[in-house]
Design an enzyme around this catalytic site. Structure first.
Site, PDB file in Angstrom:
ATOM      1  N   GLU A  41      56.346 -95.749  62.832  1.00  0.00           N
ATOM      2  CA  GLU A  41      56.693 -94.898  61.686  1.00  0.00           C
ATOM      3  C   GLU A  41      57.509 -95.664  60.646  1.00  0.00           C
ATOM      4  OE1 GLU A  41      59.027 -90.632  60.862  1.00  0.00           O
ATOM      5  OE2 GLU A  41      59.403 -91.746  62.705  1.00  0.00           O
ATOM      6  N   LYS A 109      53.840 -86.197  57.145  1.00  0.00           N
ATOM      7  CA  LYS A 109      54.618 -85.593  58.236  1.00  0.00           C
ATOM      8  C   LYS A 109      54.916 -84.122  57.926  1.00  0.00           C
ATOM      9  CE  LYS A 109      58.680 -86.737  61.077  1.00  0.00           C
ATOM     10  NZ  LYS A 109      59.787 -87.715  61.206  1.00  0.00           N
ATOM     11  N   CYS A 143      56.401 -88.629  64.910  1.00  0.00           N
ATOM     12  CA  CYS A 143      57.738 -88.533  65.485  1.00  0.00           C
ATOM     13  C   CYS A 143      58.164 -87.093  65.782  1.00  0.00           C
ATOM     14  CB  CYS A 143      58.726 -89.231  64.542  1.00  0.00           C
ATOM     15  SG  CYS A 143      60.279 -89.737  65.344  1.00  0.00           S
TER      16      CYS A 143
END
Length: 264
Positions: A41, A109, A143
């Site tokens: 990431e 995200k 994540c």
């Protein structure tokens, strides 16, 4: 399918250094026969969120870089994620380029992590994040997204047989990382391919432990905290076999869940 997971340190706020490191790792993975290469990431800038105006990719540099490499070397690249500037805001964006050089996914995200100030500096994504490689459906989340099981379930219900998880997951919560990843694999009966960074930035130490977990829940690869590339082979036919043994998706009671669903 040979998977290469790039577990690397990231130079805080230094895109030039990071692009060179990533280029070297991509070349190494391709030389070693990887068919899919996965990056961590925010590899271009790290969590230098207060500097995104100067540092975030706003001119397709990452896309061009990944597409060219993928085409030149004939490999698929799951480009982890990078900080991007677009549509008047900043995003944490995963790009995926296939072996022909086509951009097959652009995923922002979906869930912002407040403990690292993402809610202050980044916009939320709105796309599902599924894509195809060689005719098979995959998913990608980033994540903190793994703490939302309904989000990964949505990808599995839309056909994903493997879900990629690039991350900058802190060492202080690495037990959560391992447990959540294994749970997401078992409950969705799919491969989870998770790549975390190592090293530190001014506020955090990161925990590594990039992992590949099979649909039955067994850990096929765990890189601990070593920098470098981890390799493993996956066979997507295992997903069909496991889903046939315990038909979880067929036994879901969607209307029952909706009956009791609340916002909090």
């Amino acid at each position: 399918m040979k998977i290469a997971c790039v577990q690397m340190d990231i130079a805080f706020g230094d895109p030039e250094t990071n692009f060179q490191r990533v280029k070297n790792y991509l070349e190494e993975a391709a030389e070693n026969g990887a068919e899919i290469i996965v990056l961590p990431e925010m590899w271009n800038t790290g969590y230098a969120l207060t500097q995104l105006e100067e540092l975030a990719d706003g001119n397709s540099r990452t896309v061009d870089f990944l597409r060219k490499f993928a085409k030149d070397r004939g490999v698929h690249v799951v480009g982890g994620s990078v900080s991007t500037k677009k549509d008047g805001g900043f995003y944490n964006t995963m790009y995926v380029a296939d072996s022909t050089g086509e951009l097959v996914s652009e995923y922002d995200k979906a869930h912002r992590f407040g403990l690292m100030d993402e809610h202050i500096h980044l916009e939320e994504g709105e796309s599902l994040g599924t894509f195809k490689l060689d005719g098979e459906t995959y998913g990608g989340v980033i994540c903190y997204d793994i703490r939302f099981p309904e989000w990964l379930r949505a990808q599995a219900l839309n056909g994903a047989k493997a879900i990629f998880v690039p991350a900058e997951w802190p060492a202080a919560r690495i037990d959560h990382w391992r447990t959540l990843l294994q749970a997401r694999a078992i409950e969705n009966q799919c491969f989870i391919i998770a790549v975390n960074r190592i090293g530190s930035d001014p506020k955090n130490e990161f925990g590594g432990h990039s992992m590949v977990i099979a649909p039955w829940g067994e850990v096929r690869m765990n890189m601990a905290q070593d920098e470098g590339i981890g390799y493993t082979e996956i066979d997507l036919s295992e997903v069909d076999e496991v889903r046939g043994r315990i038909p979880v998706f067929d036994d879901r009671r969607v209307e029952l869940y909706k009956k009791f669903e609340k916002a909090h």
